[in-house]
Design an enzyme around this catalytic site. Structure first.
Site: not given
Length: 353
Positions: A293-294
């Site tokens: 999720g970066k």
């Protein structure tokens, strides 16, 4: 003997002196790393053109000693980067060191390292640095620490004080630390003691055991996350990997953990010679970072190239496109002013701060 070895200085590349736009556009229509480099340059230029995007520059590896300091200086001076996450060597041992009036020298990978040791010369692959001059850098850090009220500081705060010191004392003002201080671009060094600064701070704490300056790496993480929260979108321009790469990427997760909705890094470019075969962080792909999720995977590009080859071309391309001329400065160091001002008045501060 020492004078003979420290004779030819490393000269920094000036991206303003060359027009590489046509070359890089042509490379984008080739194959292999040429195409990857061309696409990376286009993505970086898209970051510049995106009015809602703050750009995080990550620096790892021995870059400034290798002649790339001028490239980063120009990115700051021309509003092409908004915050920096770096290893300590680049910021302290190399940039701050040169701002004190010292230089790096052209060396030889086949040199006799015993002879270098006898002459107090440190070797960084094919460059040399004078150990005696480096000790001056160490002690200047100690001097700055001695002048500050004793308390924990983030590396950003301490580097700001280094910039203030250079503003009054620099012998060479062509400095990344000084330019960042002047343009209000915060610099974070998560492993601040792993460089010349560490020696200076050890000296400071040894002789001030009761009350002294210390570096709070958690405060670094919190402050960089505040910069992320101050920006609708962010883009990563990463030279090398290691701690700076992960530290910058993790701000998305940290913001979410604190209860904020934070977009993944919208753009991401990494220049590296590492690959993913050994499982190390430096070679982990940007697509892998998406699983955490970066990083968004719509505009991301890995460039497998050594930095002294790829960085001047990518930075030179974006400089030559001149979209930075219309870009508003973020001046993210203002996030940490008390009270918060202007565009940053609504940025959440930590509880009790």
């Amino acid at each position: 003997m020492k004078r003979e070895l420290l004779k030819q200085t490393v000269e920094h590349i000036d991206i303003k002196a060359f027009d590489v736009v046509g070359l890089v556009d042509a490379m984008a229509n080739t194959a292999f790393q040429g195409r990857n480099l061309g696409r990376a340059a286009h993505i970086y230029d898209d970051m510049i053109k995106d009015k809602d995007c703050a750009i995080i520059l990550c620096l790892a590896g021995s870059l400034f000693s290798a002649g790339l300091k001028g490239v980063i200086y120009d990115l700051i001076a021309n509003n092409m980067v908004d915050m920096i996450v770096s290893t300590g060597a680049n910021i302290v041992d190399q940039d701050f060191f040169e701002a004190l009036g010292f230089r790096h020298y052209v060396g030889d990978t086949f040199a006799d390292d015993k002879v270098l040791r006898e002459n107090a010369i440190d070797r960084i692959y094919d460059t040399y640095i004078d150990e005696d001059e480096l000790r001056v850098c160490d002690m200047t850090i100690a001097e700055i620490a001695n002048s500050l009220p004793p308390r924990p500081y983030s590396s950003r705060e301490f580097i700001h004080e280094m910039g203030a010191y250079l503003d009054k004392n620099a012998k060479n003002r062509h400095s990344v630390v000084l330019a960042a201080y002047e343009h209000q671009v915060p610099i974070f060094v998560p492993a601040f003691s792993d460089c010349s600064a560490g020696f200076g701070l050890v000296h400071h704490q040894w002789f001030s055991p009761e009350e002294h300056v210390s570096i709070d790496s958690v405060r670094d993480f919190r402050e960089l996350t505040q910069c992320k929260l101050a920006s609708p979108h962010t883009g990563l321009f990463m030279i090398g990997g290691g701690v700076p790469k992960n530290f910058a990427q993790d701000t998305v997760v940290a913001a979410e953990l604190l209860g904020f909705e934070a977009a993944m890094h919208k753009y991401a470019v990494q220049i590296t010679v590492a690959d993913e075969r050994d499982g190390a962080l430096s070679g982990s792909t940007l697509k892998e970072a998406h699983s955490w999720g970066k990083v968004d995977i719509v505009q991301e590009q890995m460039v497998y190239s050594e930095a002294t080859v790829a960085l001047p071309l990518i930075a030179g391309y974006v400089y030559g496109k001149k979209n930075w001329c219309d870009r508003a400065p973020r001046q993210l160091a203002q996030v940490f002013n008390k009270p918060s001002v202007g565009a940053f008045s609504n940025i959440p501060a930590p509880v009790g701060v």
